[in-house]
Design an enzyme around this catalytic site. Sequence first.
Site, short mmCIF file in Angstrom:
data_model
loop_
_atom_site.label_atom_id
_atom_site.label_comp_id
_atom_site.label_asym_id
_atom_site.label_seq_id
_atom_site.Cartn_x
_atom_site.Cartn_y
_atom_site.Cartn_z
N ASP A 232 87.23 -2.57 -38.23
CA ASP A 232 87.25 -1.11 -38.15
C ASP A 232 86.87 -0.48 -39.49
O ASP A 232 87.70 -0.41 -40.40
CB ASP A 232 88.66 -0.67 -37.73
CG ASP A 232 88.77 0.84 -37.63
OD1 ASP A 232 89.90 1.34 -37.49
OD2 ASP A 232 87.72 1.51 -37.70
N ASP B 132 81.92 4.66 -38.31
CA ASP B 132 83.23 4.17 -37.89
C ASP B 132 83.14 3.22 -36.70
O ASP B 132 83.08 3.65 -35.54
CB ASP B 132 84.13 5.37 -37.53
CG ASP B 132 85.52 4.93 -37.13
OD1 ASP B 132 86.34 5.80 -36.78
OD2 ASP B 132 85.79 3.70 -37.17
C1 LIG Z 1 89.66 2.40 -28.43
C2 LIG Z 1 89.56 1.78 -27.09
N1 LIG Z 1 88.82 2.24 -26.09
O1 LIG Z 1 88.93 1.43 -25.02
C3 LIG Z 1 89.72 0.38 -25.35
C4 LIG Z 1 90.03 -0.79 -24.49
C5 LIG Z 1 90.18 0.60 -26.64
C6 LIG Z 1 91.09 -0.25 -27.44
N2 LIG Z 1 92.47 0.02 -27.09
C7 LIG Z 1 92.73 1.02 -26.07
C8 LIG Z 1 93.43 0.17 -28.17
C9 LIG Z 1 92.92 0.86 -29.38
C10 LIG Z 1 93.16 2.15 -29.82
C11 LIG Z 1 92.56 2.24 -31.02
N3 LIG Z 1 92.01 1.06 -31.28
N4 LIG Z 1 92.20 0.20 -30.27
C12 LIG Z 1 91.32 0.73 -32.50
C13 LIG Z 1 91.85 1.59 -33.57
N5 LIG Z 1 91.77 2.96 -33.16
C14 LIG Z 1 90.97 3.84 -33.82
C15 LIG Z 1 90.23 3.40 -34.92
C16 LIG Z 1 89.40 4.32 -35.56
N6 LIG Z 1 88.66 4.00 -36.64
N7 LIG Z 1 89.30 5.59 -35.10
C17 LIG Z 1 90.04 5.96 -34.03
N8 LIG Z 1 90.87 5.10 -33.39
C18 LIG Z 1 92.51 3.35 -31.97
#
Ligand SMILES: Cc1noc(C)c1CN(C)Cc1cc2n(n1)CCN(c1cc(N)ncn1)C2
Length: 397
Positions: free
Chosen positions: A104, A285
């Site tokens: 990330d 990102d």
């Molecule tokens: C996302 C996602 N979409 O469909 C699935 C499956 C997922 C993963 N899952 C639901 C869980 C999740 C939620 C997040 N992530 N993973 C990664 C970190 N997140 C970020 C990172 C960042 N740089 N900026 C904003 N949020 C939020």
Amino acid sequence: MHHFTTVAAFVAFLGLVGASPVELTERKPTFSIHQVEHKRFAKNGPAAMVKTLRKYGKEVPQHVISAAAAGPTGSVSARPADAYDSEYLCPVSVGGSTLNLDFDTGSADLWVYSSLQPTAQRSGHDIYTVDPTKKVSGSTWKISYGDGSGAGGTVYADKVVVGGVTATSQAVEAATSVSAQFQDDTDNDGLLGLAFSSINTVSPNPAKTFFDNVRTSLAAPLFAVTLKYHAAGTYDFGYIDTAKYTGSITYVNVKTTNGFWEFTSTGYAVGSGSTVSTSIDAIADTGTTLLYLPTAVVKAYYAKVTGSSNSASYGGYVFPCSATLPDFTAIIGGSRQTVPGKYINYAPVTDGSSTCFGGIQDNTGIGFSIFGDIFLKSKYVVHENRGSTPRLGFAQQ
Ligand SMILES: Cc1noc(C)c1CN(C)Cc1cc2n(n1)CCN(c1cc(N)ncn1)C2
């Protein structure tokens, strides 16, 4: 032919080791030597190649000599977690266990599912089993993301290996608890943050990211991201792979005051339309799935999509899954960085629906634009930090 080759090779081997066939057929005491891993050996492929070529008196190409003189490099695969490229997961060795982590570039914590969590919370996941002797006493971490998800726990210092590149004492943030969004996502065993260490959440002493720990030892102080559309890509560390992009790389300076890979795009175009000059403050990102842009840009885009609407019920722009989507071009460093229209169809709003959710959405409430996976998966993106003035480099895949 194969048999002959084997015998010839064996005889040649005997010549090399200076033993005659007879000597090796007499009965003699036998013993075996058990190899042990040289723990501190930093892998350097080119250096091994130089050594072998020289051992057999072969000429060593200059590019191999110069690569050998440098530090380690590495590459790890980035596999889509689902059919819509919602996130990309990479295998990482954490304290000797392999976990699949979401790399990330929008956050700076390396956190993992761990043996500290309730068993129900971690079922279906690979976990990091904490070693109390490696605990970083008094340190805790707690992170929350833009979508309201989050996690928290305690900290351990352990060996982390990514694509052959080793951080010998990486701050591994072991989860004691993760939010529901992560519990539902059984492919994801945690995150590896690649933003700037200034936004790491470990308290009282913030920890360094994996990249910051290995950066100055790498052959070059950079990593390059190649995410792909519905296919596995790579994160490369320490080198630029000219086979992974076409044309040239356009670099822009990065503003690090918010801890992100933050840059300015100077305009955009929708499909074959004219370029609109406007300043767009954005971050690259990989941890964000979609492409979030200013309201005016998003409106201009969906004005060209028949049947599209900004749906309150679905929480964003949607359109008929059969719609033909125009390409989207962002001007970065004076270059046109185009995303194919089909990449902007993220997914049906629910499985099987004929209504699809847009890959471009409004950035209202975020404070800046986010060039997430929808944008990145057609690009080769170099993240370089030589210490002063970090840069982003963009090229077309
Ligand atoms: C996302 C996602 N979409 O469909 C699935 C499956 C997922 C993963 N899952 C639901 C869980 C999740 C939620 C997040 N992530 N993973 C990664 C970190 N997140 C970020 C990172 C960042 N740089 N900026 C904003 N949020 C939020």
